[in-house]
Design a protein around this motif. Structure first.
Motif, mmCIF file in Angstrom:
data_model
loop_
_atom_site.group_PDB
_atom_site.id
_atom_site.type_symbol
_atom_site.label_atom_id
_atom_site.label_comp_id
_atom_site.label_asym_id
_atom_site.label_seq_id
_atom_site.Cartn_x
_atom_site.Cartn_y
_atom_site.Cartn_z
ATOM 1 N N SER A 179 0.863 -1.183 0.000
ATOM 2 C CA SER A 179 0.000 0.000 0.000
ATOM 3 C C SER A 179 0.898 1.231 0.000
ATOM 4 O O SER A 179 1.663 1.454 0.946
ATOM 5 C CB SER A 179 -0.907 0.006 1.236
ATOM 6 O OG SER A 179 -1.736 1.149 1.252
ATOM 7 N N LEU A 180 0.826 2.024 -1.071
ATOM 8 C CA LEU A 180 1.648 3.217 -1.218
ATOM 9 C C LEU A 180 0.797 4.438 -0.927
ATOM 10 O O LEU A 180 -0.243 4.629 -1.563
ATOM 11 C CB LEU A 180 2.213 3.310 -2.634
ATOM 12 C CG LEU A 180 2.957 2.084 -3.163
ATOM 13 C CD1 LEU A 180 3.483 2.353 -4.564
ATOM 14 C CD2 LEU A 180 4.084 1.702 -2.231
ATOM 15 N N THR A 181 1.237 5.249 0.019
ATOM 16 C CA THR A 181 0.495 6.454 0.388
ATOM 17 C C THR A 181 1.381 7.671 0.196
ATOM 18 O O THR A 181 2.468 7.753 0.771
ATOM 19 C CB THR A 181 0.014 6.378 1.847
ATOM 20 O OG1 THR A 181 -0.783 5.214 2.016
ATOM 21 C CG2 THR A 181 -0.820 7.604 2.201
ATOM 22 N N ARG A 194 -2.488 4.013 -3.202
ATOM 23 C CA ARG A 194 -2.647 3.020 -4.260
ATOM 24 C C ARG A 194 -2.078 1.688 -3.772
ATOM 25 O O ARG A 194 -1.113 1.654 -3.017
ATOM 26 C CB ARG A 194 -1.907 3.445 -5.537
ATOM 27 C CG ARG A 194 -2.405 4.721 -6.171
ATOM 28 C CD ARG A 194 -3.758 4.536 -6.839
ATOM 29 N NE ARG A 194 -4.161 5.724 -7.573
ATOM 30 C CZ ARG A 194 -4.863 6.729 -7.039
ATOM 31 N NH1 ARG A 194 -5.209 6.689 -5.760
ATOM 32 N NH2 ARG A 194 -5.200 7.774 -7.779
ATOM 33 N N SER A 195 -2.660 0.579 -4.248
ATOM 34 C CA SER A 195 -2.148 -0.758 -3.948
ATOM 35 C C SER A 195 -1.358 -1.281 -5.147
ATOM 36 O O SER A 195 -1.793 -1.128 -6.292
ATOM 37 C CB SER A 195 -3.291 -1.721 -3.634
ATOM 38 O OG SER A 195 -3.923 -1.380 -2.423
ATOM 39 N N VAL A 196 -0.213 -1.885 -4.852
ATOM 40 C CA VAL A 196 0.652 -2.431 -5.894
ATOM 41 C C VAL A 196 1.090 -3.829 -5.475
ATOM 42 O O VAL A 196 1.609 -4.014 -4.368
ATOM 43 C CB VAL A 196 1.896 -1.539 -6.110
ATOM 44 C CG1 VAL A 196 2.849 -2.175 -7.116
ATOM 45 C CG2 VAL A 196 1.489 -0.151 -6.583
ATOM 46 N N ASP A 197 0.862 -4.821 -6.340
ATOM 47 C CA ASP A 197 1.326 -6.176 -6.082
ATOM 48 C C ASP A 197 2.751 -6.341 -6.596
ATOM 49 O O ASP A 197 3.082 -5.910 -7.707
ATOM 50 C CB ASP A 197 0.419 -7.199 -6.772
ATOM 51 C CG ASP A 197 -0.955 -7.305 -6.116
ATOM 52 O OD1 ASP A 197 -1.078 -6.931 -4.933
ATOM 53 O OD2 ASP A 197 -1.900 -7.729 -6.793
#
Length: 206
Positions: A179-181, A194-197
């Motif tokens: 989870s990038l904030t 945003r969520s990044v796998d």
């Protein structure tokens, strides 16, 4: 004061100073059986990468250098011997190993023996000759679940042109969801998330 020890890598004839190189605490050197990772190394017509290794305990060691692309595919293994107290530079190593087109790679350094080792990479822009320091990160310990990048930018004006790149390495055995904030300058109450796998062994290039 050793807490603030550092050096600059180079001083060109035109006065340009190389990157800031922070001191590494001896307790953070990698011992036998442990590994370090160097992210965001490159070899192409635009960039070349030099690698440095230092043994600090006075004990000879053998290093295994394992090179991966950003997807986690291994490109080569290379054993390197270090004498006790030796510093060794390997310039343009990737090109010497037949890697000629790599935009984002990762070098894993495994220490075999009783010594204590640290490592770094210097990614050199072939056009400007500006180097970028890539310090080693120890692997295999207890990972944290929160990291803070204190300064990122996407700035275009008459006096500056800055864009930040981000790399996320997943050293685990399975896919990790991150989870990038982003907290905007002077407006931390309006973050963007945003969520990044990130797949196992992948260096996610942002």
């Amino acid at each position: 004061d050793p807490r603030y020890a550092k050096s600059n890598e180079c001083l060109r004839a035109d006065g340009t100073v190389g990157p800031f190189i922070p001191a590494v605490q001896f307790k953070n050197f990698a011992g036998g059986g442990s590994a370090m990772s160097l992210q965001q190394v490159a070899q192409s017509s635009s960039y070349r990468t030099n690698f440095g290794f230092y043994e600090a305990s006075g004990t000879p060691v053998t290093l295994l250098l394992s090179m991966f692309n950003s997807a986690g595919t291994k490109l080569f293994d290379l054993p390197v011997n270090l004498a006790g107290g030796e510093q060794k530079m390997l310039n343009s190593l990737l090109a010497q190993q037949g890697v000629t087109s790599l935009d984002d790679g990762r070098m894993q350094v495994t220490v075999n023996g009783g010594g204590k080792v640290t490592a770094y990479a210097s990614v050199v822009d072939n056009n400007s000759l500006d180097p970028q320091l890539v310090p080693a990160q120890n692997l295999g310990g207890t990972g944290a679940n929160l990291y803070v990048v204190p300064g990122v930018a996407d700035l275009h004006n008459g006096g500056a042109n800055w864009q930040s790149d981000l790399r996320i390495f997943n050293g685990a055995g399975g896919t990790q969801t991150t989870s990038l904030t982003f907290f905007p300058l002077d407006n931390a109450s309006a973050p963007i998330t945003r969520s990044v796998d990130v797949n196992a062994g992948e260096v996610k290039v942002l």
